[in-house]
Scaffold this active site. Sequence first.
Site, mmCIF file in Angstrom:
data_model
loop_
_atom_site.group_PDB
_atom_site.id
_atom_site.type_symbol
_atom_site.label_atom_id
_atom_site.label_comp_id
_atom_site.label_asym_id
_atom_site.label_seq_id
_atom_site.Cartn_x
_atom_site.Cartn_y
_atom_site.Cartn_z
ATOM 1 C CG PHE A 194 -3.568 15.052 1.444
ATOM 2 C CD1 PHE A 194 -4.299 14.099 2.562
ATOM 3 C CD2 PHE A 194 -3.368 15.354 0.263
ATOM 4 C CE1 PHE A 194 -5.128 13.405 1.515
ATOM 5 C CE2 PHE A 194 -3.949 14.548 -0.485
ATOM 6 C CZ PHE A 194 -4.938 13.422 0.166
ATOM 7 N NE ARG A 196 -4.490 8.196 -8.588
ATOM 8 C CZ ARG A 196 -4.947 7.768 -7.483
ATOM 9 N NH1 ARG A 196 -3.944 7.226 -6.587
ATOM 10 N NH2 ARG A 196 -6.210 7.625 -6.908
ATOM 11 C CD GLU A 199 -2.795 1.439 0.268
ATOM 12 O OE1 GLU A 199 -2.515 1.437 -0.836
ATOM 13 O OE2 GLU A 199 -3.986 1.574 0.833
ATOM 14 C CG ASP A 200 -0.981 4.564 -1.325
ATOM 15 O OD1 ASP A 200 -1.651 4.093 -0.433
ATOM 16 O OD2 ASP A 200 -1.840 5.309 -2.226
ATOM 17 C CG ASP A 238 -4.666 8.955 6.610
ATOM 18 O OD1 ASP A 238 -3.693 9.520 7.560
ATOM 19 O OD2 ASP A 238 -5.320 9.286 6.212
HETATM 20 P P1 IMP Z 1 -6.474 4.866 5.808
HETATM 21 O O1 IMP Z 1 -7.561 3.880 5.663
HETATM 22 O O2 IMP Z 1 -6.980 6.137 6.459
HETATM 23 O O3 IMP Z 1 -5.197 4.287 6.612
HETATM 24 O O4 IMP Z 1 -6.430 5.389 4.279
HETATM 25 C C1 IMP Z 1 -5.283 4.987 3.530
HETATM 26 C C2 IMP Z 1 -5.558 5.701 2.065
HETATM 27 O O5 IMP Z 1 -5.972 6.777 2.251
HETATM 28 C C3 IMP Z 1 -4.543 5.379 1.311
HETATM 29 O O6 IMP Z 1 -4.342 4.448 0.597
HETATM 30 C C4 IMP Z 1 -4.571 6.572 0.260
HETATM 31 O O7 IMP Z 1 -5.258 6.268 -0.670
HETATM 32 C C5 IMP Z 1 -5.169 7.597 1.199
HETATM 33 N N1 IMP Z 1 -4.439 8.657 1.814
HETATM 34 C C6 IMP Z 1 -4.121 8.715 3.088
HETATM 35 N N2 IMP Z 1 -3.412 9.867 3.398
HETATM 36 C C7 IMP Z 1 -3.134 10.120 2.136
HETATM 37 C C8 IMP Z 1 -2.204 11.430 1.992
HETATM 38 O O8 IMP Z 1 -1.610 12.002 2.557
HETATM 39 N N3 IMP Z 1 -2.419 11.681 0.341
HETATM 40 C C9 IMP Z 1 -2.996 11.035 -0.405
HETATM 41 N N4 IMP Z 1 -3.489 9.893 -0.142
HETATM 42 C C10 IMP Z 1 -3.966 9.555 1.186
HETATM 43 MG MG MG Z 2 -4.603 4.244 -1.691
#
Ligand code: IMP
Ligand code: MG
Length: 202
Positions: A165, A178, A112-113, A116
């Site tokens: 962000f 991207r 995963e990228d 968060d």
């Molecule tokens: P989580 O479910 O809140 O952990 O979110 C994960 C997903 O939110 C990642 O796969 C990203 O697609 C998106 N995301 C979270 N933080 C960022 C950011 O700083 N920039 C862009 N996408 C983000």
């Molecule tokens: Mg993502």
Amino acid sequence: MASVEVDGYLIEKLISEHEIQVIVQELAERIYTDYQGRVPVLVGVLKGANPFMADLMRELGRGNPETGRPIMPVEIDFIQVHSYDGQVSSGEISQSFDLSTSIKGRDVILIEDILDTGRTLTSLMDRLAERKPNSISICVFLDKPDRRKVSVEAKYCGQQIPDKFVVGYGLDWKQKFRYLPFIGVVGQAVASQISTPPLLLS
Ligand code: IMP
Ligand code: MG
């Protein structure tokens, strides 16, 4: 690091292309050490994990003569989920694209990228565990630990970053940026005709 103008926005560079390369090499060393003798399935989470997954796969496939790391065979597959609308995590995870292969009995590395709130990866871990893989671990390029809402362990993490962000290297803001080969933070819109610059979380 410097700021660059991209598509009418100022992007402040946070992690350079070279730094990304070094991080990916370090992750590949660790994954090789842990999985040697096995053929893990790298499962990339679309769309954001795309460049990271490709770089990591190639690094494993290249090996590293300097460290003595040989070429490591892997298989790949993809899954797609949605949780974000612009900069706001909806909290709801919906799946829109599924694996094309069985992971039963396999060693899965979920790629995963960014980690968060942790909701996406927790939900994905639950969904994939139902398919009875031999093991599942998580590999993220970035981690924002300050934002965590759900406890989730990423065995492999490229770099922890503060609560900002970020875009680039697969990460988007409303599907933009991207394609950037570095990680950056979106600042002000520089073109006067763009009336709504992105809101920054911090
Ligand atoms: P989580 O479910 O809140 O952990 O979110 C994960 C997903 O939110 C990642 O796969 C990203 O697609 C998106 N995301 C979270 N933080 C960022 C950011 O700083 N920039 C862009 N996408 C983000
Ligand atoms: Mg993502």
